[in-house]
Design a protein around this motif. Structure first.
Motif, PDB file in Angstrom:
ATOM      1  N   TYR A 119     -13.406  19.037  40.950  1.00 21.04           N
ATOM      2  CA  TYR A 119     -12.412  18.791  39.924  1.00 21.04           C
ATOM      3  C   TYR A 119     -11.183  19.641  40.223  1.00 21.04           C
ATOM      4  N   LYS A 120     -10.031  19.166  39.742  1.00 19.93           N
ATOM      5  CA  LYS A 120      -8.792  19.938  39.824  1.00 19.93           C
ATOM      6  C   LYS A 120      -8.256  20.127  38.409  1.00 19.93           C
ATOM      7  N   PHE A 160     -13.584  14.077  43.568  1.00 22.54           N
ATOM      8  CA  PHE A 160     -14.608  13.469  44.408  1.00 22.54           C
ATOM      9  C   PHE A 160     -15.979  13.696  43.784  1.00 22.54           C
ATOM     10  N   SER A 161     -16.900  12.818  44.184  1.00 19.93           N
ATOM     11  CA  SER A 161     -18.297  13.059  43.861  1.00 19.93           C
ATOM     12  C   SER A 161     -19.156  12.583  45.020  1.00 19.93           C
ATOM     13  N   ASN A 218     -14.191   8.602  44.630  1.00 17.72           N
ATOM     14  CA  ASN A 218     -13.027   9.103  45.352  1.00 17.72           C
ATOM     15  C   ASN A 218     -11.818   8.644  44.569  1.00 17.72           C
ATOM     16  N   GLU A 219     -11.378   9.496  43.652  1.00 18.27           N
ATOM     17  CA  GLU A 219     -10.232   9.132  42.839  1.00 18.27           C
ATOM     18  C   GLU A 219      -8.966   9.192  43.690  1.00 18.27           C
ATOM     19  N   THR A 220      -7.873   8.835  43.085  1.00 22.72           N
ATOM     20  CA  THR A 220      -6.617   8.788  43.833  1.00 22.72           C
ATOM     21  C   THR A 220      -6.192  10.201  44.200  1.00 22.72           C
ATOM     22  N   PRO A 267     -13.424  16.079  51.459  1.00 20.48           N
ATOM     23  CA  PRO A 267     -14.681  16.728  51.111  1.00 20.48           C
ATOM     24  C   PRO A 267     -15.687  16.580  52.246  1.00 20.48           C
ATOM     25  N   LYS A 268     -16.554  17.592  52.348  1.00 19.40           N
ATOM     26  CA  LYS A 268     -17.608  17.527  53.369  1.00 19.40           C
ATOM     27  C   LYS A 268     -18.908  18.008  52.736  1.00 19.40           C
ATOM     28  N   SER A 269     -19.946  17.211  52.891  1.00 26.28           N
ATOM     29  CA  SER A 269     -21.237  17.582  52.317  1.00 26.28           C
ATOM     30  C   SER A 269     -22.279  17.674  53.417  1.00 26.28           C
TER      31      SER A 269
END
Lengths: 114, 115
Positions: free
Chosen positions: B35-36, B47-48, B57-59, B66-68
């Motif tokens: 979150y921001k 992101f989730s 992946n929102e705008t 992101p890296k998981s």
């Protein structure tokens, strides 16, 4: 485009009295509402939630009321305690395109004075 | 015994730099989020990931990646930092897939300041 509005940036109440935090929303598709509490330098923590099919949910000193016709949500804390001093975020979710969406308000800072 | 931890807590950097924020959860949850919270205090999901797969992946500018590496970790890499990237970034996790009824547990946040 604020879909969830917390119009009061701050609220101050005396210990033992009732705190009422308000939240207005615009999207009639919202089907689940949540309140999170945030202390300084910490992340938000979940407090209480309510489904759109209900108008009230109670958990100890915390009660959330939902008025769908008015698109209004409120959190009541009674009795208020100094440890309740925090920022409270209202959030709402809905399903769009088969995916759940979640949006938060800006928060209301509650100060409970001893 | 922190459930969701983030490092660093504070990050001050110059415009144009590349930086990463790390997040780890020890709750055994399947889903993690970034979150921001910007200067206007809005908390917005970016992101989730569910079991290492991107599900939300929102705008968000593609400078954010992101890296998981595994389901307990979700790192955020930001390229070519801009002034508008200054914000508090929160990591969160939840038990199953992204459902509002599934309680999210937040980390303490990383305050990023871009000079």
């Amino acid at each position: 485009d604020q879909q969830v509005k917390q119009n009061s940036p701050s609220l101050s109440v005396q210990e033992g009295r009732i705190s009422i935090l308000n939240c207005d929303y615009t999207n009639s598709m919202f089907d689940y509402f949540l309140w999170y509490k945030k202390y300084p330098a910490e992340g938000p923590t979940f407090l209480i939630s309510i489904s759109s099919i209900k108008d009230k949910n109670e958990d100890g000193r915390f009660t959330v009321f939902l008025n769908k016709s008015a698109k209004h949500l409120s959190l009541h804390i009674v009795p208020s305690q100094p440890g309740d001093s925090a920022v409270y975020f209202c959030a709402a979710s809905w399903t769009q395109g088969g995916s759940e969406k979640l949006v938060f308000g800006k928060g209301t800072k509650l100060t409970v004075n001893p | 015994d922190t459930a969701v931890s983030q490092t660093p807590k504070y990050l001050v950097t110059q415009m144009g730099n590349d930086k990463s924020i790390k997040c780890e959860q020890n709750l055994g949850h399947d889903t993690m989020y970034w979150y921001k919270q910007d200067s206007k205090k809005f908390l917005k999901i970016m992101f989730s990931y569910n079991n290492k797969e991107l599900i939300i992946n929102e705008t968000v500018p593609n400078r954010f990646s992101p890296k998981s590496p595994d389901k307990a970790h979700l790192n955020l890499h930001i390229n070519s930092l801009e002034l508008g990237d200054s914000a508090v970034y929160f990591c969160a996790s939840s038990q199953d897939g992204f459902r509002a009824t599934d309680t999210q547990y937040f980390g303490p946040g990383t305050r990023l300041t871009v000079l």
